[in-house]
Each structure stands twice: as C-alpha cells, then as structure tokens.
Design a protein around this motif. Sequence first.
Motif, short mmCIF file in Angstrom:
data_model
loop_
_atom_site.label_atom_id
_atom_site.label_comp_id
_atom_site.label_asym_id
_atom_site.label_seq_id
_atom_site.Cartn_x
_atom_site.Cartn_y
_atom_site.Cartn_z
N SER A 172 0.81 -1.22 0.00
CA SER A 172 0.00 0.00 0.00
C SER A 172 0.85 1.27 0.00
O SER A 172 0.33 2.37 0.22
CB SER A 172 -0.94 0.01 1.21
OG SER A 172 -0.19 0.11 2.42
N ARG A 190 -0.42 -0.68 -4.80
CA ARG A 190 -1.37 0.44 -4.80
C ARG A 190 -1.09 1.39 -5.97
O ARG A 190 -2.01 1.78 -6.70
CB ARG A 190 -1.29 1.20 -3.49
CG ARG A 190 -2.01 2.56 -3.54
CD ARG A 190 -2.07 3.23 -2.19
NE ARG A 190 -3.17 2.67 -1.41
CZ ARG A 190 -3.41 3.00 -0.14
NH1 ARG A 190 -2.62 3.85 0.49
NH2 ARG A 190 -4.42 2.47 0.50
N VAL A 197 -5.44 -4.62 -1.90
CA VAL A 197 -4.17 -4.39 -1.21
C VAL A 197 -4.27 -4.84 0.25
O VAL A 197 -3.56 -4.32 1.12
CB VAL A 197 -3.72 -2.91 -1.30
CG1 VAL A 197 -3.31 -2.56 -2.71
CG2 VAL A 197 -4.81 -1.97 -0.80
#
Length: 288
Positions: A172, A190, A197
Amino acid sequence: MASPYSDLDRPPLSSRALSRALLIPGAFWSRLDVRAETGSTNADAIEAAHHGEPEGLVVVAEQQSAGRGRRDRQWTSPPRAGLTLSVLLRPGRPDREKGWAPASPAAFSWLPLLAGVALREAVHRVAEVDASLKWPNDLLIKDAQSHVGKGAGILAEMSGEAVVVGIGLNVSTRADELPETTGLPATSLRVAGAAHVDREPLLRALLRGVADWYEGWREADGDAELCGLLAAYRRGCSTIDQDVRVLLPGGGELTGRATAVDPDGRLVVRTADDRDHHVSAGDVLHVR
C-alpha cells in the motif's frame, strides 16, 4: 474508540488468524513469528537456524529498521505498508516422514527463484496486477499505462545447511513514500492500481505457494525441470528475450541477448559473437 494506528487503511497483521490458516496439521509451515518491528527478518531467521529451529519457520515484520537487499542495498518501507518476511528452509536435510532425500547444494540456487514464482502467482491471483520476474531476484509490476517498476525483492542467504529466503513486497506504499532508485523506479501494488491491497490474503497465498513449490521441488530431489518449476519461471520471466547488460561479481560486465534460464537457474546470455554465457550471479539491466 481511537485507533492506535495513524493509517487506518494499514491495519496490523493478525498473528492469530494467520496461524489458524497456515499452521494446520500436515501443512509445511511449523511456526509463524509476527513482529511489530525488527532489524532484519533474514537476520532473525538465521539466528533461529543457529539455535536449531527446524525448517518451516516464517518471520514477518510490520517494520524493518535494517532490511537489506542484494549487495547490501537498503530495503525500506513505511510501517504496515508492505509484506516483509523471511522463511527458513533446510533443503540439505533428509525428511524420512515425507520421503525426501537431501537436495544437492548445487540446486539451492533455485530457492530464491522458487520464491519469485510463488510471489508472482500470489500477486496475480490476489492483487490482480500484471507482474513479471526480472532475473534473478526482482518482481516487476506494470500499471494500466504500461509503466514498469520494481515492486519486490528477494534475498536468499545460507547459514550452514540452512537457507533463509527473504521477501520484501511494496503493497500500500504511496507514490510519495517510494524510495529513490538508480535503476528501475520503485512501485507498489497500490501505485499500480491493484484491485486488492489487503496484506493478509496476499501473505496466505504467498506462503501456500512457496510451500507447494518447495514440497514439489523436494519430492523431485531438487530437479527444477522435473517438478515444473523451470517452466513456471521461464513463463513469468521478463528478462528472457531482452537485450541485457549484466554487472558481474568482481566488476566484470556482459552485454547481449538473454535467451533462456537454464536447468541450473542460470541466465543464458548470447553475446554479439554468438557465444552463450551461463550467468549464475549478477545485476541485470534491461536495455531498451
């Protein structure tokens, strides 16, 4: 109730839920150690190996303060933004219960490539992104605009007859949090527009994949071709059919066309004089 976490979209991993899913009778993984912070998961797993830990240990850290990649490069990530883990394997030990003979030390070089295959499969299945393997130890991720970046690295280290394989995946991490790099730019799931995620499904899929491939490799006595690992690696390797520049250990350099990965896990580079060179170690640059 106020959350103790500054990033609500980055919840901590649940050691209890992961243990219920992975540490089951008959499964390969034997112990899961989830740490809030550590210096290096590879160093932690190597220390456990020194103390006689059997294979099947997984060390996961929410944050590393001294993570490293190949050639002692630093690997950094914000807390809970990625998956940072190491697994302990003992391929040189026989397992009478499973009928495994010791694998030849010459075959141990397949273990980081095996982890790469499992990582690519997990990212494809769970995050639904386009990913490929850059020989020998990087996962490349492509976004919707076909921009390619490095999303993960793998580092294998030997400790006696034990092999510790470390994996660092950016999940992320936001664009402004990615580190500066000298080669391909860093990226994350991401940034590449991944459909999911959530780290726990990714970690479960990754560890199950590593276990499945490792067990098949051991059953084949470390023969990557016999167990299908060689074919799977070749399918996912974007280095093959690329013009490459290879920085060799010791300062040498090789340029040519990467034509294959051989049964020993070496990159085959054909130079301008039409000679094939089998490279067992080096930093590879894709020449565009």
